[in-house]
Design an enzyme around this catalytic site. Structure first.
Site, PDB file in Angstrom:
ATOM      1  N   HIS A   1     -10.473  55.592-108.359  1.00 25.30           N
ATOM      2  CA  HIS A   1     -11.019  56.757-108.590  1.00 25.30           C
ATOM      3  C   HIS A   1     -11.228  57.665-107.657  1.00 25.30           C
ATOM      4  O   HIS A   1     -10.895  58.981-107.495  1.00 25.30           O
ATOM      5  CB  HIS A   1     -12.643  56.796-109.295  1.00 25.30           C
ATOM      6  CG  HIS A   1     -13.526  57.425-109.392  1.00 25.30           C
ATOM      7  ND1 HIS A   1     -12.847  57.509-111.098  1.00 25.30           N
ATOM      8  CD2 HIS A   1     -14.070  58.426-109.554  1.00 25.30           C
ATOM      9  CE1 HIS A   1     -14.410  59.141-111.421  1.00 25.30           C
ATOM     10  NE2 HIS A   1     -14.660  58.842-110.041  1.00 25.30           N
ATOM     11  N   GLU A   2     -12.163  57.682-106.302  1.00 21.10           N
ATOM     12  CA  GLU A   2     -12.009  58.006-104.948  1.00 21.10           C
ATOM     13  C   GLU A   2     -10.950  59.229-104.601  1.00 21.10           C
ATOM     14  O   GLU A   2     -10.565  60.438-103.827  1.00 21.10           O
ATOM     15  CB  GLU A   2     -12.771  57.761-103.987  1.00 21.10           C
ATOM     16  CG  GLU A   2     -14.385  57.631-104.905  1.00 21.10           C
ATOM     17  CD  GLU A   2     -15.235  58.435-105.454  1.00 21.10           C
ATOM     18  OE1 GLU A   2     -15.117  59.304-104.987  1.00 21.10           O
ATOM     19  OE2 GLU A   2     -16.420  57.978-106.494  1.00 21.10           O
TER      20      GLU A   2
ATOM     21  N   HIS B   1      -9.632  61.727-106.435  1.00 19.60           N
ATOM     22  CA  HIS B   1     -10.703  62.930-106.482  1.00 19.60           C
ATOM     23  C   HIS B   1      -9.508  63.717-105.131  1.00 19.60           C
ATOM     24  O   HIS B   1      -9.548  64.790-104.867  1.00 19.60           O
ATOM     25  CB  HIS B   1     -12.052  63.047-106.058  1.00 19.60           C
ATOM     26  CG  HIS B   1     -12.568  62.725-106.713  1.00 19.60           C
ATOM     27  ND1 HIS B   1     -13.148  64.126-108.160  1.00 19.60           N
ATOM     28  CD2 HIS B   1     -13.433  61.867-107.318  1.00 19.60           C
ATOM     29  CE1 HIS B   1     -14.298  63.556-108.741  1.00 19.60           C
ATOM     30  NE2 HIS B   1     -14.240  62.259-108.411  1.00 19.60           N
TER      31      HIS B   1
ATOM     32  N   CYS C   1     -18.380  60.273-113.114  1.00 15.42           N
ATOM     33  CA  CYS C   1     -18.676  60.696-112.180  1.00 15.42           C
ATOM     34  C   CYS C   1     -19.080  61.864-112.236  1.00 15.42           C
ATOM     35  O   CYS C   1     -19.925  62.408-113.391  1.00 15.42           O
ATOM     36  CB  CYS C   1     -16.785  61.178-112.453  1.00 15.42           C
ATOM     37  SG  CYS C   1     -16.851  62.439-111.072  1.00 15.42           S
TER      38      CYS C   1
END
Length: 193
Positions: free
Chosen positions: A164-165, A168, A120
């Site tokens: 993953h995004e 966030h 990341c």
């Protein structure tokens, strides 16, 4: 354009920082000029980061995605830009999205993980281990690049990047998913990518 800071590794927010742990606010549509400009800047970062010369010149780390909180903006916006080999066409296909208010509406029971673990832009400490995620997902979002609401079906590597995004945007970092006592513990039912 108004206020503008080029996104580089010097401006990307690093862990630990509270904004990376904050649940992001929904974005109102139609998009404001500020939100459009930010999406353009994030897209520029991701595209430029894969050009060796530009990456070197501007201190960019190669990326397949970036989320608004990583640039200090607490909004549900993220860029995805993934190149994948397509066996049917025997070609590399670019999947590129500028997702606003993305929601995972369904996901497979089947899990997968990247064989080398995940990385990341916001995390400078190495965290090793498998990050198990759903192999297939269906996402509902507004896509700035096509200027419409979309339903996106993704699997494999693309699905991993999107999850993953979206993490966030919910204040979750990839290492939260790693088994602390046995980081490389294999799940025999999961697929390693």
């Amino acid at each position: 354009r108004g206020f503008f800071i080029m996104i580089t590794m010097d401006t990307i927010i690093k862990d630990p920082n509270d904004i990376l742990r904050t649940k992001c606010d929904k974005v109102s549509l139609p998009l404001s000029k500020t939100d459009k400009d930010l999406l353009e800047d994030m897209l520029k970062y991701v595209r430029d980061s894969r050009n060796e010369d530009l990456a070197k010149e501007y201190n960019l780390m190669p990326a397949v995605g970036i989320a608004a909180p990583q640039v200090g903006v607490n909004k549900q916006m993220t860029i995805i830009s993934v190149e994948e080999y397509d066996a049917e066409s025997d070609d590399v296909v670019l999947y590129e999205f500028a997702l606003v208010n993305p929601v995972i509406v369904s996901k497979s029971e089947k899990k997968c993980a990247l064989s080398n673990g995940e990385g990341c832009l916001s995390i400078t400490t190495p965290y090793e281990g498998y990050v198990y995620r759903s192999m297939r997902i269906k996402v509902k979002a507004f896509d700035y690049l096509t200027n419409q609401q979309i339903i996106l079906n993704a699997s494999g590597y693309l699905a991993v990047v999107i999850q993953h995004e979206i993490d966030h945007l919910n204040g979750i970092l990839f290492y939260d998913h790693i088994n602390e006592s046995e980081p490389w513990k294999e799940d025999t039912k999961a697929i390693l990518i």
